[in-house]
Design a protein around this motif. Structure first.
Motif, short mmCIF file in Angstrom:
data_model
loop_
_atom_site.label_atom_id
_atom_site.label_comp_id
_atom_site.label_asym_id
_atom_site.label_seq_id
_atom_site.Cartn_x
_atom_site.Cartn_y
_atom_site.Cartn_z
N ASP A 223 3.12 -3.53 -9.35
CA ASP A 223 2.35 -2.28 -9.42
C ASP A 223 3.12 -1.14 -8.76
N PHE A 224 3.70 -1.45 -7.60
CA PHE A 224 4.45 -0.43 -6.88
C PHE A 224 5.66 0.03 -7.68
N ARG B 176 0.86 -1.18 0.00
CA ARG B 176 0.00 0.00 0.00
C ARG B 176 0.90 1.24 0.00
N TRP B 177 0.58 2.17 -0.87
CA TRP B 177 1.41 3.37 -0.97
C TRP B 177 0.58 4.51 -1.56
N TYR C 285 4.72 2.44 -10.37
CA TYR C 285 4.50 3.77 -9.81
C TYR C 285 5.84 4.47 -9.57
N GLY D 163 -2.08 6.10 -1.08
CA GLY D 163 -3.50 5.90 -1.30
C GLY D 163 -3.84 4.79 -2.28
N ARG D 164 -2.84 4.00 -2.66
CA ARG D 164 -3.04 2.91 -3.60
C ARG D 164 -2.71 1.58 -2.94
N ARG D 165 -3.08 0.50 -3.58
CA ARG D 165 -2.67 -0.83 -3.14
C ARG D 165 -2.47 -1.71 -4.35
N GLY D 166 -1.61 -2.72 -4.20
CA GLY D 166 -1.34 -3.60 -5.33
C GLY D 166 -0.18 -4.52 -5.05
#
Length: 332
Positions: free
Chosen positions: A146-147, A136-137, A150, A139-142
């Motif tokens: 995915d991270f 989680r980073w 970003y 306000g996102r999660r994945g």
């Protein structure tokens, strides 16, 4: 936990800000290396085992030669700064990662703070949480893939992203702020007649859900409080009446917790002063340093050493000019 040398007038982040990017204006790379090595050697004596890494893109990996580790360049001078542990030989090595698999392998379950290596005033920073393979980073999660995607987007605007464990303030400070964001104390030291002297200190106080304690001349919504140097007591608090049109004014109570700010005693104040004085003693090339210190439940820790700091920060806090103080202590 680590120390960062910072050539930006950073007034801050959620546990951190930028790293030295260009020392040419400060008298050359060699001088900067001496400063970096001195601070590193001093504070590595108080090392703890915490993950510290830098995320870089593939181009940087090729530039480094594809090696997952490298000795930190001057513009990425980072050192852990904990307490009471011996220095390991690889203490001044920062791990660089370039893939999702490397992130997964390196980042254990826990909470972290991420910032761009060339940022300031908390811009581009975000929290990171790792739990059971989920990330989680911002306000996102994945997934870690995915991270990483970003991060690669963020790396278009910075050389690297610095990852460090997220720190929590001493309970008494959390009681004041009712927040999880890190509030830090800026302590300004000068070298005069061979002795290290503290000439001013102020605390940047997080308000609401802010992840950083940057004051930004009042536009951040956070507070700023002057510190009595003898006792560690907060003697004045200031904030802005509006974020959209900052107008700094005296503040009596914290807007979130409702607690009175003036009169709060900072814990471990003698240890804070002792820490920055000893750290500055190790830097022969600098006459003045703006230290950013986080006070935790088990004592103070240096977050950053700013060799070009915002003098206006303590001027706003104390509601007076510091030119005379600077002139008296730094006159040749």
């Amino acid at each position: 936990r680590h120390l960062m040398l910072d050539d930006q007038p950073a007034d801050r982040r959620g546990g951190c800000a930028p790293v030295v990017e260009d020392h040419r204006r400060a008298g050359g790379i060699r001088k900067a290396e001496r400063i970096a090595e001195a601070v590193g050697e001093e504070l590595l004596r108080h090392r703890q085992d915490h993950v510290v890494l830098a995320i870089a893109d593939d181009a940087d990996a090729e530039q480094i030669g594809g090696q997952p580790h490298r000795r930190v360049a001057v513009h990425r001078a980072l050192w852990p700064a904990g307490r009471a542990r011996s220095v390991e030989p690889e203490g001044d090595i920062v791990k660089h990662v370039f893939s999702a698999d490397a992130l997964h392998e390196t980042l254990k379950v826990g909470n972290y703070f991420v910032k761009p290596s060339n940022g300031s005033h908390g811009e581009g920073t975000f929290s990171l949480s790792v739990a059971d393979g989920e990330v989680r980073w911002a306000g996102r999660r994945g997934t870690f893939d995915d991270f990483l995607a970003y991060c690669l987007t963020a790396l278009r605007h910075t050389k690297s992203l610095i990852v460090q464990p997220k720190l929590l303030n001493h309970q008494s400070i959390r009681d004041l702020t009712n927040a999880t964001g890190l509030s830090t104390v800026r302590v300004v030291t000068v070298r005069k007649a061979g002795a290290i002297k503290v000439i001013g200190a102020c605390m940047r106080i997080v308000v609401g859900n802010s992840e950083t304690d940057s004051f930004s001349h009042g536009s951040s919504g956070n507070l700023l409080a002057a510190v009595d140097l003898d006792s560690g007591k907060l003697i004045a608090a200031r904030g802005s009446a509006s974020k959209t049109w900052p107008k700094v004014k005296d503040i009596s109570t914290h807007p979130t917790s409702g607690r009175t700010v003036v009169g709060v005693m900072l814990p471990y104040w003698p240890q804070v002063v002792d820490l920055v004085q000893k750290a500055h003693e190790s830097i022969q090339d600098l006459h003045t340093v703006g230290w950013d210190v986080a006070i935790l439940d088990d004592g103070p820790i240096v977050v950053e050493a700013n060799w070009r700091y915002d003098i206006d920060l303590i001027q706003v806090a104390y509601k007076k000019g510091f030119r005379k103080v600077i002139d008296e202590n730094l006159a040749s």
